[in-house]
Every structure is written in structure tokens, then in C-alpha cells.
Design an enzyme around this catalytic site. Structure first.
Site, PDB file in Angstrom:
ATOM      1  N   HIS A   1      -7.087  -4.560  10.259  1.00  0.00           N
ATOM      2  CA  HIS A   1      -7.274  -5.124   8.757  1.00  0.00           C
ATOM      3  C   HIS A   1      -5.749  -5.350   8.242  1.00  0.00           C
ATOM      4  CE1 HIS A   1      -4.493  -0.231   9.701  1.00  0.00           C
ATOM      5  NE2 HIS A   1      -3.422  -1.031   9.481  1.00  0.00           N
TER       6      HIS A   1
ATOM      7  N   ASP B   1       0.782  -1.170  -0.028  1.00  0.00           N
ATOM      8  CA  ASP B   1      -0.096  -0.155  -0.021  1.00  0.00           C
ATOM      9  C   ASP B   1       0.866   1.748  -0.081  1.00  0.00           C
ATOM     10  OD1 ASP B   1       0.991  -0.497   3.566  1.00  0.00           O
ATOM     11  OD2 ASP B   1      -0.805  -1.305   3.491  1.00  0.00           O
TER      12      ASP B   1
ATOM     13  N   ASN C   1      -7.134  -2.699  14.272  1.00  0.00           N
ATOM     14  CA  ASN C   1      -9.584  -3.124  13.707  1.00  0.00           C
ATOM     15  C   ASN C   1      -9.274  -4.259  13.098  1.00  0.00           C
ATOM     16  OD1 ASN C   1      -8.024  -1.731  11.754  1.00  0.00           O
ATOM     17  ND2 ASN C   1      -9.318  -0.834  11.840  1.00  0.00           N
TER      18      ASN C   1
END
Ligand code: F6R
Length: 247
Positions: free
Chosen positions: A138, A67, A136
């Protein structure tokens, strides 16, 4: 899913570096999927040491990063491109033309997304994908939601992720609000996955990944469907797991 629990971050990093090095000895022209963030830094340090000791060779390796922040050029000190060159690539013998990081600045979003996936396909797919994990759940920047995207895409970062990543910036206002990320498709198509996690902040997400239902609100839970996942996590990150094997 194989889960290996280590005593602390240093041991996690060493074991992860050993596994990557062993992989590269077996497949010298491997395609590596790479992550940024705080977690893999120790592993990258050790891989650099192993490279200097002649134990690992990156000259035939191809890399694809997961990313990049939207709006940060590759020279921006907080960009993931800068991170990768600073923390790994400049210190080993990987060839620049074999390094791929999604651009954070571009004109045609769809073209960029398509090109990135096609480059992965041309390279033969990802052999070993390194993953960190968000608090969370991800992976990459596939954030929790009612559904998950298969393809590489642009994603708004959740407030939790923005807060977690603010530690790398002078102020939270500087944290980009969007990122481009490999989707769940290419991550799940990687032949092997090595997920690293350290610290009690990750304990809930790790327990949900291993013991929970498969749920897009915990993107990492989809890894249960992958045939070759190894998780190397320290004991703080393992503290909510129901069943563990320690090294
Ligand atoms: C970074 C990435 C993210 C991080 C995750 C954990 O390339 O893909 O999913 O792995 O946000 O970050 P750290 O390691 O900083 O806790």
C-alpha cells in the site's frame, strides 16, 4: 525508477533528508507531500537538524499529508496530525496555514475529500511526494484490491495494516479500522516521488514494486508508470530485488 540501496536505516534517512533539502534549496516554495509511520522518522530528525544548522528553510513550503485515521482528532497522540507536529512541524519554521492534513473527524465526507483535492490543486500540485510502503504494497492507505481509487477517499484498513500499525497503540483494538487517504490520482500526479523503505519485512513489496506486473493488488506497482520516482531503501528492503545500484 531510480533505486538507491543504502547500508542501513541511518544512511537511508540521511540520503533522503539530503535530497529533500536539495529540492527545497532549488524550489524554496515547494509543495511537499508527506508520509507518517516509522520509516520517515529518521529523515524528519535530520531535516530538523539541518534546519537548526541553517541548511534548510521551510518558511515558504506548503505541505499536504497523505492520510489520517478516521475517528482520531488532531490532538489524539496517535493521530497523524499529532505525529507531524511532534516529529517535524513544531521544530521547523513551516507556517501553520501552509500545513494540510486530512481531518480524521468530520461531518460531510465527500466535502472533506473534495476540499482536500482542491487545496492541492490551488497550491499548484505536489512537487515532491514522500512515500513509505506497506508490507502489502500500500502507498498512502491505498490498500490492495481489484481496483484502486483515483480520488481522495475513505478506506477500510486491511488486517495486515491494522496489525502492522498496532505497534503505535497500546492494544490492537485501539487501531482505527478506517482512514482517509489521498487516492492514486494525486500521488501519481506529484512531479517527483521519493519512496523510502527499510527492513526485510518490506523486501517482497519492494521487489513487486520494481520487478512485478502493474497490479492493483500491489498498489505501489503503479509507480512504474511515474516518470520521476526515486526509491531510497536499505539493503534488507532490497534483498529480493533483481537488479540494484548501491551508493
Ligand atoms: C503513512 C502512510 C503509509 C506508511 C506505510 C509504511 O502516512 O502513508 O503508507 O507509509 O504504512 O509504514 P511504516 O513506515 O510504519 O512501515
Amino acid at each position: 525508477m531510480q533505486t538507491i540501496v543504502t547500508a542501513h536505516y541511518e544512511e537511508m534517512s540521511q540520503l533522503a533528508a539530503d535530497q529533500v533539502a536539495a529540492f527545497l534549496i532549488k524550489k524554496t516554495n515547494a509543495v511537499l507531500g508527506l508520509a507518517t509511520g516509522g520509516t520517515p522518522l529518521g529523515m524528519y530528525d535530520r531535516l530538523i537538524q539541518m534546519y537548526h544548522q541553517g541548511k534548510v528553510d521551510f518558511s515558504h513550503v506548503t505541505t499536504f499529508n497523505l492520510d489520517e485515521y478516521i475517528g482520531l482528532s488532531k490532538d489524539h497522540p496517535q493521530s497523524y496530525a499529532y505525529y507531524m507536529w511532534h516529529h517535524l512541524f513544531s521544530h521547523v519554521n513551516v507556517h501553520q496555514e501552509n500545513v494540510h492534513i486530512p481531518p480524521g473527524v468530520f461531518e460531510k465526507q465527500e466535502q472533506v475529500q473534495r476540499d482536500y483535492e482542491q487545496a492541492i490543486e490551488r497550491a499548484g500540485g505536489i512537487d515532491l511526494q514522500i512515500l513509505g510502503i506497506g508490507e502489502n504494497g500500500h502507498i498512502g492507505f491505498n490498500e490492495p484490491g481489484m481496483d484502486l481509487e483515483v480520488a481522495t477517499h475513505v478506506v477500510p484498513l486491511t488486517e495486515k495494516t491494522i496489525q502492522a500499525n498496532a505497534r503505535f497503540f497500546t492494544s490492537i483494538d485501539e487501531v482505527p479500522r478506517r482512514a482517509v487517504t489521498l487516492g492514486m490520482g494525486k500521488i501519481m500526479q506529484a512531479k517527483h516521488i521519493l519512496l523510502l523503505a527499510s527492513g526485510k519485512e518490506k523486501a517482497r513489496a519492494i521487489a513487486q514494486t520494481v520487478n512485478g506486473h502493474i497490479d492493483p493488488r500491489i498498489p505501489s506497482s503503479f509507480l512504474q508508470l511515474h516518470p520521476h520516482v526515486t526509491m531510497i531503501i536499505d539493503k534488507e528492503a532490497a534483498q529480493e530485488l533483481q537488479e540494484v545500484s548501491s551508493v
